[in-house]
Design a protein around this motif. Structure first.
Motif, PDB file in Angstrom:
ATOM      1  N   ASN A  57       0.724  -1.269   0.169  1.00 26.55           N
ATOM      2  CA  ASN A  57       0.024  -0.172  -0.056  1.00 26.55           C
ATOM      3  C   ASN A  57       0.546   1.218   0.114  1.00 26.55           C
ATOM      4  OD1 ASN A  57      -2.439  -1.468  -0.094  1.00 26.55           O
ATOM      5  ND2 ASN A  57      -2.689  -1.476   2.294  1.00 26.55           N
ATOM      6  N   GLY A  58       2.266   0.999   0.194  1.00 27.18           N
ATOM      7  CA  GLY A  58       2.924   2.227   0.102  1.00 27.18           C
ATOM      8  C   GLY A  58       2.948   3.288  -0.968  1.00 27.18           C
ATOM      9  N   PHE A  59       3.067   4.431  -0.905  1.00 27.93           N
ATOM     10  CA  PHE A  59       2.620   5.609  -1.877  1.00 27.93           C
ATOM     11  C   PHE A  59       3.878   6.493  -1.897  1.00 27.93           C
ATOM     12  CE2 PHE A  59       0.840   9.581  -3.145  1.00 27.93           C
ATOM     13  CZ  PHE A  59       0.319   9.437  -4.185  1.00 27.93           C
ATOM     14  N   LEU A  60       4.356   7.106  -0.790  1.00 29.11           N
ATOM     15  CA  LEU A  60       5.408   8.101  -0.629  1.00 29.11           C
ATOM     16  C   LEU A  60       6.748   7.658  -1.507  1.00 29.11           C
ATOM     17  CD1 LEU A  60       6.114  10.904  -0.002  1.00 29.11           C
ATOM     18  CD2 LEU A  60       7.131   9.945   2.011  1.00 29.11           C
ATOM     19  N   LEU A 108       6.405   7.582  -5.133  1.00 24.04           N
ATOM     20  CA  LEU A 108       6.277   8.646  -5.689  1.00 24.04           C
ATOM     21  C   LEU A 108       7.482   9.565  -6.073  1.00 24.04           C
ATOM     22  CD1 LEU A 108       4.105  11.046  -6.414  1.00 24.04           C
ATOM     23  CD2 LEU A 108       4.160  11.698  -3.853  1.00 24.04           C
ATOM     24  N   PRO A 156      -0.508   1.737  -5.762  1.00 25.36           N
ATOM     25  CA  PRO A 156      -1.281   3.044  -5.363  1.00 25.36           C
ATOM     26  C   PRO A 156      -0.806   4.290  -6.075  1.00 25.36           C
ATOM     27  CG  PRO A 156      -0.176   1.654  -3.575  1.00 25.36           C
ATOM     28  CD  PRO A 156       0.117   1.208  -4.993  1.00 25.36           C
ATOM     29  N   LEU A 170      -2.954   4.346  -9.131  1.00 20.76           N
ATOM     30  CA  LEU A 170      -4.439   4.531  -8.926  1.00 20.76           C
ATOM     31  C   LEU A 170      -4.431   6.075  -9.025  1.00 20.76           C
ATOM     32  CD1 LEU A 170      -5.691   2.578  -5.934  1.00 20.76           C
ATOM     33  CD2 LEU A 170      -6.526   2.549  -8.021  1.00 20.76           C
ATOM     34  N   ALA A 171      -3.736   6.827  -8.385  1.00 20.95           N
ATOM     35  CA  ALA A 171      -3.808   8.163  -8.271  1.00 20.95           C
ATOM     36  C   ALA A 171      -3.474   8.955  -9.504  1.00 20.95           C
ATOM     37  CB  ALA A 171      -2.542   8.843  -7.306  1.00 20.95           C
ATOM     38  N   GLN A 222      -6.775   8.207 -11.515  1.00 20.71           N
ATOM     39  CA  GLN A 222      -7.924   9.209 -11.432  1.00 20.71           C
ATOM     40  C   GLN A 222      -7.471  10.570 -12.296  1.00 20.71           C
ATOM     41  OE1 GLN A 222      -8.749  10.552  -7.302  1.00 20.71           O
ATOM     42  NE2 GLN A 222     -10.884  10.133  -7.917  1.00 20.71           N
ATOM     43  N   VAL A 266     -15.933   8.188 -13.722  1.00 22.43           N
ATOM     44  CA  VAL A 266     -16.056   7.626 -12.299  1.00 22.43           C
ATOM     45  C   VAL A 266     -16.171   6.035 -12.594  1.00 22.43           C
ATOM     46  CG1 VAL A 266     -17.274   7.548 -10.327  1.00 22.43           C
ATOM     47  CG2 VAL A 266     -16.864   9.580 -11.562  1.00 22.43           C
ATOM     48  N   VAL A 288     -12.460   4.593 -12.863  1.00 24.65           N
ATOM     49  CA  VAL A 288     -11.877   4.923 -11.561  1.00 24.65           C
ATOM     50  C   VAL A 288     -11.989   3.899 -10.500  1.00 24.65           C
ATOM     51  CG1 VAL A 288     -11.394   6.611  -9.870  1.00 24.65           C
ATOM     52  CG2 VAL A 288     -11.258   7.490 -12.091  1.00 24.65           C
ATOM     53  N   LEU A 289     -13.294   3.554 -10.264  1.00 24.69           N
ATOM     54  CA  LEU A 289     -13.679   2.883  -9.127  1.00 24.69           C
ATOM     55  C   LEU A 289     -13.464   1.203  -9.669  1.00 24.69           C
ATOM     56  CD1 LEU A 289     -17.085   4.405  -8.023  1.00 24.69           C
ATOM     57  CD2 LEU A 289     -14.951   4.484  -7.369  1.00 24.69           C
ATOM     58  N   VAL A 333      -9.856   0.761  -8.574  1.00 20.20           N
ATOM     59  CA  VAL A 333      -9.969   0.529  -7.043  1.00 20.20           C
ATOM     60  C   VAL A 333     -10.316  -0.794  -6.860  1.00 20.20           C
ATOM     61  CG1 VAL A 333     -10.806   1.125  -4.946  1.00 20.20           C
ATOM     62  CG2 VAL A 333     -10.457   3.072  -6.534  1.00 20.20           C
ATOM     63  N   THR A 348      -7.344  -3.437  -7.838  1.00 22.54           N
ATOM     64  CA  THR A 348      -6.303  -3.300  -7.029  1.00 22.54           C
ATOM     65  C   THR A 348      -6.574  -3.832  -5.563  1.00 22.54           C
ATOM     66  OG1 THR A 348      -6.603  -1.117  -6.495  1.00 22.54           O
ATOM     67  CG2 THR A 348      -5.242  -1.394  -8.339  1.00 22.54           C
ATOM     68  N   SER A 367      -5.420   0.660   0.637  1.00 13.60           N
ATOM     69  CA  SER A 367      -4.242   1.678   0.582  1.00 13.60           C
ATOM     70  C   SER A 367      -4.750   3.057   0.785  1.00 13.60           C
ATOM     71  CB  SER A 367      -3.485   1.498  -0.618  1.00 13.60           C
ATOM     72  OG  SER A 367      -3.971   2.048  -1.662  1.00 13.60           O
ATOM     73  N   ALA A 384      -4.013   5.646  -0.769  1.00 20.80           N
ATOM     74  CA  ALA A 384      -4.393   6.003  -2.198  1.00 20.80           C
ATOM     75  C   ALA A 384      -5.846   5.376  -2.683  1.00 20.80           C
ATOM     76  CB  ALA A 384      -3.378   5.404  -3.143  1.00 20.80           C
ATOM     77  N   ALA A 385      -6.141   4.258  -2.556  1.00 20.32           N
ATOM     78  CA  ALA A 385      -7.479   3.914  -2.915  1.00 20.32           C
ATOM     79  C   ALA A 385      -8.453   4.498  -2.289  1.00 20.32           C
ATOM     80  CB  ALA A 385      -7.314   2.491  -2.604  1.00 20.32           C
ATOM     81  N   VAL A 415      -8.748   8.214  -3.649  1.00 19.12           N
ATOM     82  CA  VAL A 415      -9.390   8.062  -4.821  1.00 19.12           C
ATOM     83  C   VAL A 415     -10.908   7.793  -4.933  1.00 19.12           C
ATOM     84  CG1 VAL A 415      -9.421   6.696  -6.894  1.00 19.12           C
ATOM     85  CG2 VAL A 415      -7.515   7.390  -6.122  1.00 19.12           C
ATOM     86  N   ALA A 467     -13.968  10.642  -5.680  1.00 17.19           N
ATOM     87  CA  ALA A 467     -15.034  10.408  -6.720  1.00 17.19           C
ATOM     88  C   ALA A 467     -16.256  10.489  -6.101  1.00 17.19           C
ATOM     89  CB  ALA A 467     -14.818   9.017  -7.333  1.00 17.19           C
ATOM     90  N   PHE A 472       0.840  11.649   4.757  1.00 16.95           N
ATOM     91  CA  PHE A 472       0.930  12.260   3.486  1.00 16.95           C
ATOM     92  C   PHE A 472       0.074  11.800   2.389  1.00 16.95           C
ATOM     93  CE2 PHE A 472       3.196  12.305  -0.430  1.00 16.95           C
ATOM     94  CZ  PHE A 472       3.376  13.636  -0.543  1.00 16.95           C
ATOM     95  N   ASP A 473       0.027  10.308   1.978  1.00 15.89           N
ATOM     96  CA  ASP A 473      -0.640   9.708   1.051  1.00 15.89           C
ATOM     97  C   ASP A 473      -1.996  10.142   0.924  1.00 15.89           C
ATOM     98  OD1 ASP A 473       1.604   8.386   2.356  1.00 15.89           O
ATOM     99  OD2 ASP A 473       0.743   6.368   1.603  1.00 15.89           O
ATOM    100  N   VAL A 498      -3.383  12.897  -2.235  1.00 12.61           N
ATOM    101  CA  VAL A 498      -4.456  12.300  -3.127  1.00 12.61           C
ATOM    102  C   VAL A 498      -5.692  13.056  -3.134  1.00 12.61           C
ATOM    103  CG1 VAL A 498      -5.264  10.402  -4.282  1.00 12.61           C
ATOM    104  CG2 VAL A 498      -3.146  10.020  -3.453  1.00 12.61           C
ATOM    105  N   TYR A 509       6.950  18.054   1.190  1.00  7.79           N
ATOM    106  CA  TYR A 509       6.946  17.600  -0.290  1.00  7.79           C
ATOM    107  C   TYR A 509       7.055  18.460  -1.313  1.00  7.79           C
ATOM    108  CZ  TYR A 509       5.771  14.671  -4.481  1.00  7.79           C
ATOM    109  OH  TYR A 509       6.208  14.104  -5.787  1.00  7.79           O
TER     110      TYR A 509
END
Lengths: 299, 305
Positions: free
Chosen positions: A232-235, A238, A250, A253-254, A257, A264, A267-268, A271, A274, B125, B127-128, B131, B135, B236-237, B241, B259
């Motif tokens: 699930n890590g994002f930073l 990124l 992750p 996903l961003a 979107q 929509v 996008v869903l 989600v 994933t 996550s 992010a999920a 997101v 929406a 942050f995440d 987002v 950031y």
């Protein structure tokens, strides 16, 4: 799937009952209305977004705006999923898997060795120092070190590779893993270690042949926790990657979107897609997963 | 800490010859942790005294970055927002998590089934989740517009106070299940005999909750609060987002500030200053909460003993 879930859910409760009689609130004569209402409200808060995600992901984009958002799709479609898969999500899935497996296995292995050394240590000041260093690592928000991590990764010429995500992920996973594993290794009776030493087994043998099998549940728990955090890590992705080919889920996903914000249903669908692997894991090993999540905190 | 240097002290107990190999077992973990944990931690302090755009040369520049950040009204704002997120999300999450945890600790079967659903947000996550809510809350395409309810079709993420409230709600949606899980575990460790004794004395449900459950959960509350408070520094995440710190910096917490300064404005020096402040605040809070919790006891809880 529903059957599996209910089964795993009721088993532990029954086991606990056998151990310690009815639960604290189990024997109340009057029903607790407040708790009942509260639990239903929370259930709604959790389940409404999830329900909405799932049904909307099967709707045709054009009909989505016209229809009642809570009504199931009149003509379910897989087009949204097709669009997601065509947007290279297989690759992002693969990247996430490589990063997770590539970080969790070494992280747990080195943490286990370190935890063993710390527990078996009698008077060595070096290992006591190592232990307090890891304990300190728990209190520090490691995200704050992202800028120097970025610098190191550039200097190692690893920028924009999956290894760039893997290495810091291992480092961030070590403090908590060592702590939890050490707590479990400490529970192994000392006599077992002694007798194996008497039989002439070296430290390396004792580590993998005795300590490791005896603490396997803890190893599984710690692995699950770390895998979920890294998956699930994002930073890190990124900051440390740039090319679309190196994206993990992750991040994908961003970005997705950002590209399809108006679509929509698509996008869903991204989600749902994933999240599916984790939900499958949840259905199969709910108890393990939840135990893994609170590894080291309380209980 | 000085012990780290050399004193591997071999041969402490002659009975066990394996001892000499022990420090080597810790070496790989130590190496990775020093390389990507300790060195960056020292590095961030050093970088805060330099000027660097993230690509070119790193030029030492003394206190320039510190002066720039400390003089910037953005810093007190980011600190204030960080504090608000921390305080409001704690106030919102803690009572709910305790109530849900106590509820789920009951052995009734239907509660076990509910728990399966309650814990789902844990798996998603940030992010999920971000997101999804982005929406869901979209004023034109989201739920409110679809249902035709004006109250729901507000610009949730486009208006400062609303966006802040939305962030708190989404954060809670994500983390309440985790803290519920902690409290559920805590409640199950309370000895049944205490409740039986209280019942003999005629204590009702509410009385039992306030006189037994809550005091017995003291260390769980400290653990959960520590994780909540220190964890909120690193949201942050989700915020990135959901709002990217906006609108007009209404949700620009320290981590987002770091950031944006570093990786968007290419001002790594000032971003490092923010990072140092972030570490400082985190350590301070952890120490403070430990003090409140009565020292060693709270650590043993954290260690899962």
């Amino acid at each position: 799937m529903g059957a599996i879930v209910t089964k795993t859910a009721s088993e532990p409760a029954a086991a606990r009952q056998a151990h310690r009689g009815p639960g604290p609130r189990g024997k109340s004569r009057r029903p607790n209305w407040l708790a009942g209402v509260g639990s239903v409200v929370w259930l709604a808060i959790v389940i409404i977004p999830i329900y909405w995600i799932v049904i909307t992901s099967f709707k045709v984009q054009s009909s989505y705006y016209a229809s009642n958002p809570f009504a199931p799709p009149t003509e379910p479609t897989l087009d949204n999923y097709r669009l997601v898969i065509e947007s290279d999500f297989i690759r992002y899935f693969f990247n996430s898997a490589v990063v997770s497996v590539g970080a969790v296995i070494p992280a747990v292995a080195v943490s286990f060795m370190a935890a063993f050394a710390i527990v078996r240590n009698r008077a060595g000041r070096f290992l006591r120092g190592v232990n307090s260093l890891f304990l300190m690592g728990l209190a520090i928000p490691l995200q704050a070190t992202i800028i120097p991590v970025y610098l190191i990764i550039i200097r190692l010429h690893l920028y924009d590779t999956l290894l760039a995500i893997i290495l810091p992920s291992i480092a961030f996973a070590i403090p908590l893993s060592v702590l939890v594993l050490a707590n479990f290794i400490r529970d192994v009776p000392k006599e077992l270690f002694e007798s194996m030493h008497m039989d002439g087994a070296g430290t390396w043998m004792v580590l993998w042949r005795l300590a490791f099998p005896l603490t396997r549940p803890a190893v599984v728990t710690v692995s699950i926790y770390n895998a979920l955090m890294i998956w699930n890590g994002f930073l890190l992705p990124l900051v440390l990657t740039q090319a679309p080919t190196q994206r993990t889920l992750p991040l994908a996903l961003a970005t997705f979107q950002g590209q399809y914000s108006v679509n929509v249903p698509a996008v869903l669908a991204s989600v749902v897609l994933t999240t599916l692997p984790i939900l499958v894991m949840y259905a199969v090993g709910r108890r393990q997963l939840l135990a893994g999540l609170t590894a080291g905190f309380g209980k | 800490m000085s012990a780290l240097a050399t004193s591997a002290s071999p041969g402490t107990s002659p009975r066990r010859g394996g001892d000499r190999a022990l420090p080597w077992l810790a070496a790989p973990a130590l190496l990775v942790f020093v390389g990507f944990g300790v060195i960056p931690l020292v590095g961030v302090l050093l970088l805060s005294f330099t000027t660097w755009d993230g690509l070119g040369q790193i030029i030492p520049s003394g206190l320039t970055s510190w002066q720039a950040v400390l003089a910037d009204p953005g810093l007190p704002h980011a600190l204030w927002i960080t504090f608000l997120v921390m305080a409001v999300s704690w106030l919102f999450q803690t009572p709910l998590s305790i109530l849900l945890g106590v509820f789920l600790a009951g052995a009734q079967r239907y509660r076990g089934v509910l728990a399966v659903v309650y814990f789902i947000p844990l798996l998603l996550s940030s992010a999920a989740i971000a997101v999804t809510f982005k929406a869901l809350l979209d004023p034109n395409f989201g739920l409110g517009a679809g249902l035709g309810i004006p109250l729901l079709s507000q610009d949730w993420l486009g208006n400062g106070p609303l966006a802040f409230g939305t962030v708190i709600f989404v954060v809670s949606w994500q983390y309440i299940p985790f803290h519920t899980l902690l409290y559920q575990g805590g409640v199950r460790q309370i000895p049944q005999s205490m409740y039986e004794a209280a019942e003999l004395d005629g204590a009702g449900r509410v009385r039992k909750f306030f006189s037994i459950t809550l005091p017995q959960l003291k260390y769980t509350i400290i653990t959960s609060s520590t994780l909540m408070v220190v964890g909120s520094l690193t949201f942050f995440d989700l915020i990135w987002v959901l709002t990217a710190g906006g609108p007009a910096d209404a949700t620009r917490v320290l981590a987002v500030d770091m950031y944006k300064r570093g990786f968007q404005a290419s001002l790594m020096g000032p971003a490092s200053v923010i990072a140092v402040i972030l570490v400082g605040v985190g350590l301070l809070l952890a120490l403070l909460l430990r003090r409140i919790g009565g020292g060693s006891n709270s650590t043993s809880q954290l260690e899962g003993a």
